[in-house]
Structures are given as C-alpha cells and as structure tokens.
Scaffold this active site. Sequence first.
Site, PDB file in Angstrom:
ATOM      1  CD  GLU A  27      -2.890   1.117   2.403  1.00  0.00           C
ATOM      2  OE1 GLU A  27      -2.923   0.105   3.144  1.00  0.00           O
ATOM      3  OE2 GLU A  27      -3.720   2.039   2.468  1.00  0.00           O
ATOM      4  CG  ASN A 172      -9.336  -1.255   1.514  1.00  0.00           C
ATOM      5  OD1 ASN A 172      -8.938  -2.414   1.616  1.00  0.00           O
ATOM      6  ND2 ASN A 172      -9.216  -0.366   2.489  1.00  0.00           N
ATOM      7  CD  GLU A 173     -10.187  -2.568   5.964  1.00  0.00           C
ATOM      8  OE1 GLU A 173     -10.131  -1.470   6.537  1.00  0.00           O
ATOM      9  OE2 GLU A 173      -9.527  -3.568   6.331  1.00  0.00           O
ATOM     10  CD  GLU A 292      -6.091  -4.737   4.270  1.00  0.00           C
ATOM     11  OE1 GLU A 292      -5.936  -4.412   5.465  1.00  0.00           O
ATOM     12  OE2 GLU A 292      -6.534  -3.966   3.401  1.00  0.00           O
ATOM     13  CD  GLN A 351       0.168  -2.340   3.999  1.00  0.00           C
ATOM     14  OE1 GLN A 351       1.009  -1.732   3.362  1.00  0.00           O
ATOM     15  NE2 GLN A 351      -0.979  -1.783   4.347  1.00  0.00           N
TER      16      GLN A 351
END
Length: 501
Positions: A27, A172-173, A292, A351
């Site tokens: 990211e 995302n989310e 994730e 990550q």
Amino acid sequence: MPETTIALDRADRVASIDRRIFGAFVEHLGRCVYDGLYEPGHPTANEDGFRLDVVELVKELGSTTIRYPGGNFVSGFRWEDSVGPREQRPVRRDLAWHSLETNQVGLDEFSRWLKLTGSELMLAVNLGTRGIEAALDLLEYANHPSGTALSDQRIANGTVQPHDIRMWCLGNEMDGPWQTGYLTAEDYGKLAARTAAAMKMADPTLELVACGSSGSGMPTFGDWERTVLEHAYDHVDFISAHAYYQERNGDLGSFLASSLDMQYFIDTVISAADHVGSKRKSTKRIAISFDEWNVWYLDEHKESDEVNDEWRVAPRQLEDVYSVADAVVVGNLLITLLKNHDRVRSASLAQLVNVIAPIMTEPGGAAWRQTTFFPFSVTSRLAKGDVLRPTISTGTYETVVHGDAGIVDAVATHDAESGRAAVFLVNRSQTAAETVRIDVRDLGVATVEEALSLFDDDVYAKNTFADQERVGLKANGSASLADGVLTIELPPVSWTAVALA
Ligand code: AHR
C-alpha cells in the site's frame, strides 16, 4: 511429556494449492513504497529506483500475488496522477494516512517491480471517492492492447504490452467508517454489482473481489456479506476478508489461539455466501480472498510513529517489530488459510515492507527479516501439490477470548508428482514441549528431508535494526521417521515445518 497424535490420509484432500494463497500487500502507506521498496540513491537501487536487496528478500519470502495500491489509501486515489512523465505528476494529500503522496511510483513502475520479484498484480479500484467510470478507465489503461485513448497513453508512457491484470478489488473496506466514502451494505452492494458488471462487459474473464468485512468484530459482520452478495453474486468471484490480531492485556494464551477467530470468520462468510447462492439456486460458489491478514498492534501508540499535524512524505507509520510469539501466530494463521483452501482461494499477508511487514529497511542502509518472515517463507517454499486436512488428537487449554483451544494445530501438503510431503505445526503451550506422532503411512514417504522450528527461551525476542539476526529458524533434530510414523518434539510456543520425501 504430553503427546499429540495426528493421522494423515490422502483421501482427506482439501484442495490443490493455488499459489495465490501466498500473496502479500503493498500500500502507499508510510514507508512501504517510498523509503521501502523504492529508494532511488540507495546503493542497491536499479534504474527505476527499486532496491534490489529488497527484491531479493521478497523472492526469498516467496510471496506471489501482490495487492496494490491500497488499502485505505485507494479510496482517495486518482490513478491518473501516477502515470506519465514523473516530473509532471502532482503531489496530493492522502487523507487516509494523513501524508503526502508524490506519485513517483504508479502502475507502470510498480508492474516493473513485480516482474523483478516474479509476482502477479491484484489491483484495487477506488470506490470511495470515485466510481464506475474511473474503474473502467483504469481497466482500459492497464489491460487494453492498443488503439484507444487510454491504451495508447500507456504505450506513449513506455509500457507497450498490456499489464493483463486478472484480479481486481472493488474498493477497500467499504464497511468501515474510517474509509473515505464508506457506504452501507445496500449502497456498496449496488455499486459493486454495477461496477463489476461494467468491468466484465470489457472483459468477462476478469476475477473480481467484492469487499467483505474489515473484521469479525464489525457490527455488520455476516449481514454485510449477505447483503452485498444479494446484489453482486452473479457479477463477482470473490468476497474479501480482513483480520488482524494482537496480544491484549498480557493474555498470550488467547493471542496464540487467534486462528480460532480466523476459522470462525471463514465459516461465517461461507455460510452467508452459500445462503445467498442457495436462495438463488445458483451452482456458482463465491470464493474468499483473505486479502489482509496479519498480527498488528493496532491499539498501541508507537514511539516511531511520525504522524502528527504535518503533511509529510513517507512518515514512519505502523512499523511493528514482531516477536517469536507473533511469528508463531502468523504461522498458525497460514495453517488455517491452507486448511480452508477449498474456499479461501487467495490471501494477502498485510503488508510487505516496513508497514506491519516481514521485511524492514533503513534508508541508505540494510534490509532485514522480521520473525514473521520465517513461517511465511518456509510454508511458501515447502507447500506443494494438495493440502491435506489432518485428524488431530491433542490436549486443550482454556482461553479468555476463544474458549477451548487445541495445544497443537497442524496442516499437511502432499505432492503426488514428486512424492514429497510437508507438515506445518504449532505448539501453543507456554510451558511444555509436546511430542507429536504423525501417521504418514498413506503418503508413501520414507525420509525426513528437513525439520525447522521457530522458538526461543524469550517468546518476545525480536529482530531489530540493532540486532537483525537475533531470531531465526533452528534445525529440529528430534524429527525421526520409522514404520510410517513421524515423531517430533515441538518446543513451547513454537512453529515447525517438516519436509518428507
Ligand atoms: O493494512 C493497513 C490497513 O488496514 C489498510 O489500509 C486497511 O485496508 C486496513 O484497515
């Protein structure tokens, strides 16, 4: 010494291994990209500014698919900013992480980095501040061969061949109030369905991931998946899952059993997805992209955090330093992903570099392996062929958070082609070593090729900038194979891999 017995049978096959289960995540956050994998001027940097010492470590880690460019970052990202002549790229505020984005690394550069590491790209589109049109434009820029405005722009920017990105995340989310432009399940489900349908008009072979829940503790968990899929079932292939674990209140026993929550998470998502599928009388099954997962000390203030009111480029953020116990949990989470590989078809360790990462770097200096690097790299290297679900008979202990947990957890793989097998195990006991006897007669293996364990007298031992090799793998000399039974001793709070041939 307490004993565990495990039986392995080729008939208990979960799935054949898709290498995407060993994915990771990059990211634009903190020093993951800038001052992490990208540092022009570093002695090992190539002509693109990518650190080759980091590339070597990524290859050793064995990560496969890389999810990019976020994360929370993607929900405010304008992809057009990050392509074309570098000197013309704008600097923008990243609201998600309160920092400055210089756009010096974008899709074209990152794709070159992926080639160096031999990884596949999984690209996320912005459904926070943007929508269908921007997603379609990005798809055209990335994947269309030539002869259109955006594919020709890519070619003019120096990338002649299309990137041919197969997997795409639809935002995302989007269930999280912290997400720029977060939505209700109803609203997101409709947007995801319409975006997916449009993207598949351009290319029906794309593999699309709808956002699932950001954690099993979300108030909408379960209902979110059901509602989103009621809208998007026919258009998407995956639903995502995100989970982070940490030791809280000194409760190591619960922390070591974190994989029980991951199992609950997976079971719930499968129930929700299959409920929608059954109602629709659909033969299609939605897979899980666990894109994730990791240990993250989210509740803790970190002295190293450089985030304040200032807007800075690549501040130090989320730079967790991992212990032996953290690595045992990471190894156990990977065991759980493999055990559920029939439905969890893709996963990304979150990550990769500096930000809650297995690889750390110092600007102008060294790159090193965190404790969590080891279970990931060895599992990725040894797990081949089919995943086998073991029958485990082990003692239990009580945890505050998850109820009763088994002392030993394990999974195995068997590769019919090479005749090789591997067993991955954890001992969650904090006090006692555990003898494990594994019946491997059905696998036709005769020798122990390798037995490696991760453990330490100090379960909180870490690799740091000052002591980069404090923790590493140790050969486990107790492993022996006789009469079809593999016997091994697992130290307390340990992760182990055994390769059999
Ligand atoms: O991985 C760090 C952050 O965790 C990601 O940006 C976000 O998706 C999640 O909340």
